[in-house]
Design a protein around this motif. Structure first.
Motif, short mmCIF file in Angstrom:
data_model
loop_
_atom_site.label_atom_id
_atom_site.label_comp_id
_atom_site.label_asym_id
_atom_site.label_seq_id
_atom_site.Cartn_x
_atom_site.Cartn_y
_atom_site.Cartn_z
N ASP A 80 19.79 41.61 63.57
CA ASP A 80 19.58 42.02 64.97
C ASP A 80 20.88 41.96 65.77
O ASP A 80 21.20 42.89 66.52
N TRP A 81 21.61 40.86 65.61
CA TRP A 81 22.83 40.68 66.39
C TRP A 81 23.99 41.52 65.87
O TRP A 81 24.68 42.21 66.64
N VAL A 82 24.23 41.47 64.56
CA VAL A 82 25.39 42.18 64.01
C VAL A 82 25.21 43.71 64.13
O VAL A 82 26.19 44.44 64.27
N ALA A 83 23.98 44.18 64.12
CA ALA A 83 23.73 45.61 64.29
C ALA A 83 24.29 46.11 65.62
O ALA A 83 24.81 47.23 65.71
N PHE A 84 24.19 45.27 66.66
CA PHE A 84 24.73 45.67 67.97
C PHE A 84 26.24 45.90 67.90
O PHE A 84 26.78 46.75 68.62
N SER A 85 26.92 45.16 67.02
CA SER A 85 28.37 45.31 66.90
C SER A 85 28.78 46.65 66.31
O SER A 85 29.95 47.02 66.33
N LEU A 86 27.81 47.42 65.79
CA LEU A 86 28.11 48.75 65.26
C LEU A 86 28.61 49.69 66.36
O LEU A 86 29.42 50.59 66.10
N ILE A 87 28.15 49.47 67.60
CA ILE A 87 28.58 50.33 68.70
C ILE A 87 30.09 50.21 68.92
O ILE A 87 30.81 51.21 68.86
N PRO A 88 30.61 48.98 69.15
CA PRO A 88 32.07 48.88 69.31
C PRO A 88 32.85 49.22 68.04
O PRO A 88 33.96 49.75 68.12
N VAL A 89 32.28 48.96 66.85
CA VAL A 89 32.99 49.27 65.59
C VAL A 89 33.25 50.77 65.47
O VAL A 89 34.37 51.20 65.16
N VAL A 90 32.22 51.58 65.72
CA VAL A 90 32.37 53.03 65.55
C VAL A 90 33.24 53.61 66.68
O VAL A 90 34.02 54.54 66.45
N MET A 91 33.12 53.05 67.88
CA MET A 91 34.01 53.46 68.98
C MET A 91 35.47 53.17 68.61
O MET A 91 36.36 54.01 68.80
N TYR A 92 35.69 51.98 68.09
CA TYR A 92 37.04 51.60 67.64
C TYR A 92 37.58 52.59 66.63
O TYR A 92 38.76 52.96 66.67
N GLN A 93 36.72 53.04 65.71
CA GLN A 93 37.14 54.00 64.69
C GLN A 93 37.61 55.31 65.32
O GLN A 93 38.54 55.95 64.82
N GLY A 94 36.98 55.71 66.43
CA GLY A 94 37.42 56.91 67.13
C GLY A 94 38.86 56.77 67.62
O GLY A 94 39.69 57.67 67.45
N TYR A 95 39.17 55.61 68.21
CA TYR A 95 40.54 55.32 68.65
C TYR A 95 41.50 55.27 67.46
O TYR A 95 42.60 55.83 67.48
N LYS A 96 41.08 54.55 66.43
CA LYS A 96 41.95 54.32 65.27
C LYS A 96 42.31 55.62 64.56
O LYS A 96 43.48 55.87 64.25
N GLN A 97 41.30 56.44 64.29
CA GLN A 97 41.56 57.68 63.55
C GLN A 97 42.46 58.62 64.35
O GLN A 97 43.26 59.36 63.78
#
Length: 462
Positions: free
Chosen positions: A133-150
């Motif tokens: 439940d908790w770690v799933a929420f971290s998917l939002i910032p993770v994928v946003m971060y990937q947009g910046y990174k790529q």
């Protein structure tokens, strides 16, 4: 061709790759820290984090795979010196990554019910549910971060993700420690504390990345005047057309490894814990190949942008060779230290854990010998895949990876793991078969495609 043609490219390849490698190792370190700190609580807690992360990894594979579409488009636009195209790709890519992150969060929370039908130990499932439940929420910032990174990777500015990840890991270690074990006024939350530490650190990861990039002299001009009025359906379609097959490529591989986690769990918590330790170690060395894969994507994308296909082949082969050399070194380390490495993830001082620990170490040491062999196959397939993404060739590789992992790899894993005495070792033999098939057929695809591009370009010049 002489070997010097390839080795002279090593220095620039490493210059581009090392920040990406350190950044990706930082990502993996978040998982290692979780496993190390939770492992001290017991094998049941370690297995719960392993099971919970198997759901998260599936979603992350889709998000990270999709985001890789941004890099070759930006690299191509950078080679063309087209600032407008760079800015447009960045804004559209970041928007799509944000929407995808939210979608993956919702889907992951809903899908956790599958655990109850997967023949997993009940004690493990009970601990894994709130963790998901908790770690799933971290998917939002993770994928946003990937947009910046790529985006920054596409501009060959690979250091910013490294800086961001270093800061993120400092935040992660602090919050993990105080929330897992309880310290000062922080409560002792165990597995849930590990999940909260991950969420907080990943939110900060996006904050760090945004700040560092927005204040960079080269990139700050691309952050101005974002409006939804500028969003165009044609650009979205272009990114999606590259992103969806790329996401599927990564998903097919990660689901194979996730299936290995689930199959190991059906053999018992110690097999699952052993699988997790071996997977963390193999993933850590795989990050070097991933860094070289990003380098291949950047450099091949850039060469494509200037239509220099002969140099493109030399650059790509130099990266392939570098990957083989480094992965062979890691294979040697795994062989030499296969009995020692499992101890790093277990509490060897707890008398109550002695029997479990001995069994976990025995299984893990065998898995590491197989991991040593598939290091090279894994390295080849991911760097060739990066080169193909740089060429914006994603559909055929998607089919190749599906066949390699699910028609070749998984049936072998399932049969040997469930119906022979090999058990966990048999599961990993299946992984080796799938990775080797992927490496072979992706390389054949790259050779055929580049020969065709060279021939077409030569005909145009004539």
């Amino acid at each position: 061709m002489k070997i010097e043609q390839y080795t002279k490219e090593f220095a620039y390849n490493i210059k581009l790759a090392y920040p990406v490698i350190l950044g990706m190792l930082g990502h993996t370190l978040i998982g290692i820290v979780d496993n190390y700190m939770v492992g001290n609580l017991g094998s049941t807690e370690l297995a719960a984090v392993s099971l919970g992360n198997s759901f998260i990894f599936l979603a992350m594979a889709i998000g990270i795979g999709f985001s890789t579409a941004i890099t070759p488009l930006v690299a191509e636009a950078d080679a063309e010196k087209n600032d407008k195209k760079i800015r447009t790709t960045f804004h559209h890519g970041l928007l799509l990554c944000t929407v995808l992150g939210v979608s993956l969060f919702v889907i992951t929370v809903l899908s956790k019910q599958l655990m109850y039908f997967m023949d997993q130990p009940k004690a493990v499932v009970l601990l894994a549910a709130p963790y998901i439940d908790w770690v799933a929420f971290s998917l939002i910032p993770v994928v946003m971060y990937q947009g910046y990174k790529q985006f920054s990777d596409g501009l060959s500015l690979t250091k910013y993700s490294m800086y961001s990840i270093i800061l993120t890991n400092i935040v992660h270690v602090f919050f993990n420690y105080v929330l897992i074990y309880g310290f000062w006024f922080f409560p002792k939350l165990g597995v849930t504390g590990a999940a909260l530490g991950t969420v907080i650190s990943r939110i900060m990861m996006v904050v760090f990345m945004h700040y560092l990039m927005k204040h960079n002299a080269v990139m700050k001009k691309y952050f101005k005047n974002f409006t939804f009025k500028e969003i165009k359906k044609s650009i979205i379609k272009k990114i999606v057309a590259l992103g969806v097959p790329s996401a599927m490529q990564m998903l097919f591989e990660v689901t194979l490894f996730t299936a290995a986690i689930w199959l190991s769990g059906s053999l018992g918590k110690n097999s699952q814990a052993a699988n997790q330790i071996a997977l963390i170690l193999a993933s850590s060395t795989f990050m070097v190949a991933m860094g070289l894969s990003v380098t291949a994507m950047i450099r091949v994308g850039h060469s494509r942008g200037v239509a220099d296909y002969k140099n493109l082949i030399i650059v790509a082969r130099s990266i392939f060779l570098l990957a083989i050399i480094t992965e062979a070194l890691f294979a040697l380390i795994f062989v030499v230290f296969h009995n020692f490495l499992p101890h790093l993830f277990l509490n060897m001082h707890d008398p109550a854990q002695v029997l479990d620990n001995n069994e976990i170490i025995l299984i893990t040491s065998k898995l590491l010998l197989i991991a040593a062999i598939f290091q090279i196959s894994d390295g080849i397939q991911v760097v060739v895949l990066g080169a193909l993404r740089g060429l914006q060739d994603v559909k055929v590789p998607m089919y190749i990876t599906f066949v390699a992992y699910w028609i070749v790899g998984f049936p072998i894993s399932f049969y040997l793991g469930k119906y022979t005495d090999l058990k966990a070792v048999g599961i990993w033999i299946g992984l080796l078969a799938g990775l080797t098939a992927a490496a072979l057929f992706l390389y054949i695809r790259f050779v055929r495609l580049t020969k065709k591009l060279v021939a077409q370009h030569t005909d145009k010049e004539v």
